[in-house]
Design a protein around this motif. Structure first.
Motif: not given
Lengths: 544, 285
Positions: B6-12, B14-20, B27-40, B47-48
């Protein structure tokens, strides 16, 4: 009754399947959704023809009832077939010589005719007006068929044709007839065999048979005196009648005085005297026929059975042995009375060497005194020359031997291939060492036995002319030397024993019934019933 | 068993994708580096992961009296075969199977099975369930602890519920299961086409659950049959109106319109031809 009951059941069953409820019941899961719909105002018609066709149980119930129906019908039919009665009567009357015995008022044969008429009347009454197959026959040494008819009066007339004959009795004929009747199939189904005889009912009548046998014994036991044997004592080589031997048997009480008269060819009495009986009722005697011709033997008085009271016998002319005796010693043929005949001899006795004469020849060797002892190598067991010989003594005899003549078979051979005895089949000839000699016992016996064995073998079987002949179905009337001295016919003292009763002449079931079908149909019905019940329980709603 | 990856967002692992980031995300799953590089500037990327867990298959079997019809091919029989089939497959895949009696007392209504050796017990359990035909109580309580996230809930019923309350309770339970990331498959065992043929035409005395026996004589006409069919459809629509909010998989198994359908043939064709059932057995690529 049962048939109509089952037929009604069948109709009722179909009617039952035609009936449908005014409101057919339906059990469904969506029943709740019918709530509130307008109720039905009227039901449907009660009967519907198409309903039985759609009913699966009916397809088992109808065959079940049909099987029962058929079984009931077949039970009735097959039972009635089993009860099909047949009726055919064969009357078989003993016509042998003993049936002429007079019991007082009647002869036994007349009593037998009375019994036959009684049996016929019994059968006629049992049959009522229905046609019955009747047969009439007599038996002695052969079966004589007199009549076959469906009219009892015709058969009654045929009884007048039946006559006794001066013949013996062969019960095997009756037994064979019974066996053939059991196996016979034809228009005339004989169900009853009525045998009328002065012989008591034999034991084999109790065997299980398809044909009913009724054996009626006629004739009271009466005493009798008669010849039971007339024979000869003959010369073994020539066949000459040395004497005529007679046996007379008294059945019943030994009579006071019975005389035997023997009259010769010239009318003179050779013997005329009272008989002295042994304790077992026998008298044995003999006389020497001194000339060829007819001799008359008569018992005075005889018994109630007449055919064994007198006998006429013929003693043939006696001719001697004609021999071509070529030996120098003629003492032996003279002592034996052999006639010298060089032209048409019965036998030739000749010294060695062997030749190919067609006349039966006995070759005689050089005698028994100038030979040497020797051991037997082999002997021809089937040879007549060895009859009555003790071979154990042969090796101690100093008999002369010769090499096996060409064309001969060695009968007794020494280890050095020399033979003591030999024979030839064609032309017939034999070799013996010498003529019979007197002296040492073993040598005398050996020489006499081998010589006469050889003579007897060379002369062959010379049929002796009989003193008399017996009557036969072809010539049943005694005449001259044709006598009716058949075995046991003179025994008129036998006890009475019948088997069955003339009142037992009733129609009997005939034919072998076919295996009944109704049990199979009944089994089928049961199987269908079980199947219908099982399907009703476990087959789902379509089988209910 | 397929489908349980089952694909679900959760603790696992295998990285699946980034979501807003949305309120409630760890908050432990916030990818600060990716947020700085890719997001507004105002965006945070979380990280999901893909989670693969052992599946729990819950099979709820409706055993009410209406499931005993039609007599030629009862719904309970088909439900039992289906339950046995999917349970056997799941157990052979070392998944957990929970057999659940949908109605009646809760005692003995929930049986946990694990391991392929338990497959042999399925039939006897279902037979025991079938002996219990209480239609009054929806037996939903025991499911509270038996429907973990990512489980599959297979409901085998004809939806002929007696009361609106039963429909609501089941619908609510389905909604809850959906919220708990359960995959709910509702197999609708619909025997009406067969029963319609069975009813035929003419005067009939109708018997069955939920109908007053004193008022059960009807004239079976096309009009009446259409009316009943409409009622059934409406009855189910009302249930699905409650359920649709939670959007479960509805799998209708329609009985053939025959008087005497062949149960084995029907089951084999439906079981092998059903897309949802196929998906249940399919491995994700």
């Amino acid at each position: 009754m049962a048939f109509w009951l089952l037929l009604s059941l069948l109709g009722a069953l179909i009617l039952l399947h035609m009936i449908r409820p005014r409101f057919e019941r339906r059990r469904i899961s969506a029943a709740r959704f019918f709530g509130g719909l307008p109720p039905a105002r009227k039901g449907q018609p009660r009967l519907r023809l198409s309903s039985p066709v759609r009913s699966r149980p009916l397809y088992l119930q109808v065959p079940l009832l049909l099987a029962l129906l058929a079984a009931i019908l077949l039970v009735d039919k097959q039972l009635s077939e089993r009860q099909t009665l047949g009726f055919g009567v064969w009357i078989l009357i003993d016509s042998s010589a003993s049936m002429t015995t007079n019991d007082g008022r009647n002869t036994r044969f007349q009593s037998a005719l009375d019994q036959a008429r009684t049996a016929l009347n019994e059968a006629r009454q049992t049959a009522g007006g229905k046609p019955v197959c009747y047969r009439l026959s007599t038996f002695d040494l052969a079966i004589e068929h007199l009549s076959e008819t469906t009219d009892a009066s015709v058969l009654a007339d045929s009884l007048n044709l039946a006559k006794p004959r001066a013949l013996g009795t062969d019960l095997n004929l009756v037994r064979g007839l019974l066996a053939s009747l059991d196996a016979a199939e034809g228009d005339c189904n004989i169900t009853h065999l009525v045998v009328v005889s002065d012989i008591p009912a034999p034991d084999w009548l109790v065997e299980d048979r398809a044909t009913r046998v009724i054996w009626r014994h006629v004739g009271a036991p009466v005493g009798n005196v008669g010849f039971t044997r007339i024979g000869t004592s003959r010369d073994p080589l020539t066949g000459f009648v040395r004497s005529v031997e007679m046996t007379v048997t008294a059945y019943g009480n030994i009579p006071g005085i019975t005389r035997l008269r023997v009259t010769g060819p010239d009318g003179t009495d050779i013997f005329h005297d009272g008989l002295g009986w042994s304790v077992d009722g026998l008298w044995r005697g003999s006389f020497v026929p001194d000339k060829p011709g007819r001799y008359l033997l008569a018992l005075e008085p005889g018994g109630d059975y007449l055919y064994d009271d007198r006998a006429e016998i013929q003693v043939g002319a006696q001719s001697g042995i004609r021999v071509d005796w070529q030996l120098t010693d003629r003492g032996l043929p003279d002592r034996l009375g052999w006639e010298q005949d060089r032209v048409t001899p019965h036998l030739r006795v000749a010294p060695l060497p062997i030749n190919a004469s067609p006349v039966p020849t006995l070759y005689v060797g050089n005698g028994y005194t100038n030979g040497t002892r020797g051991e037997i190598r082999d002997f021809y067991e089937g040879s007549s020359l060895l009859a009555d010989l003790n071979l154990d003594v042969v090796e101690n005899l100093q008999m002369g031997t010769i090499p096996l003549p060409q064309g001969f078979q060695a009968v007794l051979r020494r280890t050095d291939d020399q033979v003591w005895l030999a024979e030839r089949a064609d032309p017939i000839a034999a070799y013996v060492p010498g003529l019979p000699i007197a002296g040492e016992k073993n040598l005398s016996h050996f020489s006499s036995t081998t010589f006469f064995n050889g003579v007897k073998w060379l002369l062959g079987e010379r049929p002796a002319a009989p003193l008399y002949e017996l009557t036969s179905p072809a010539d049943p009337i005694p005449d001259g030397t044709r006598l009716a001295l058949h075995p046991d016919e003179g025994n008129t003292l036998r006890g009475r024993r019948s088997y069955g009763d003339l009142e037992g002449i009733k129609p009997v079931p005939i034919g072998v019934p076919a295996p009944p079908l109704w049990p199979a149909l009944l089994t089928l019905a049961v199987a269908l019933f079980v199947a219908e019940r099982l399907l009703s329980c476990y087959g789902g709603p379509k089988w209910r | 068993m397929g489908g349980h990856q089952m694909r679900r967002k959760g603790q696992s692992l295998d990285f699946r994708d980034f979501e807003h980031y949305v309120p409630g995300d760890d908050v432990r799953h916030v990818d600060w580096r990716a947020s700085a590089r890719l997001g507004r500037r105002e965006d945070l990327l979380v990280r999901h992961y893909t989670a693969e867990e052992q599946l729990t298959l819950v099979v709820s079997v409706d055993t009410r009296p209406s499931m005993l019809f039609p007599e030629a091919m009862s719904k309970l029989q088909i439900a039992a075969w289906l339950a046995e089939a999917v349970a056997s497959v799941a157990l052979s895949s070392d998944d957990k199977v929970v057999l659940h009696r949908l109605f009646g007392a809760s005692s003995g209504s929930l049986i946990n099975l694990r391991g392929s050796q338990s497959a042999g017990r399925v039939r006897s359990i279902l037979r025991r369930f079938a002996e219990h035909q209480d239609a009054t109580t929806l037996n939903a309580k025991p499911l509270a602890t038996s429907l973990p996230p990512t489980s599959v809930w297979l409901i085998l019923t004809d939806l002929y519920f007696d009361t609106e309350a039963q429909s609501k309770t089941l619908a609510r339970k389905i909604a809850l299961a959906q919220e708990g990331l359960c995959w709910v498959i509702l197999v609708d065992l619909d025997s009406w086409p067969c029963e319609r043929i069975f009813l035929g035409e003419g005067a009939r005395r109708i018997e069955g659950p939920g109908l007053d026996e004193t008022q059960n004589r009807f004239e079976i006409t096309e009009e009446n049959l259409t009316s009943v069919e409409t009622r059934i459809r409406d009855h189910k629509h009302r249930f699905f109106d409650l359920v649709r909010r939670a959007s479960c998989d509805w799998v209708p198994w329609l009985w053939p319109g025959e008087l005497e359908p062949e149960p084995e043939t029907f089951f084999r064709s439906r079981f092998l031809g059903d897309k949802v059932i196929q998906r249940l057995f399919m491995k994700d690529q």
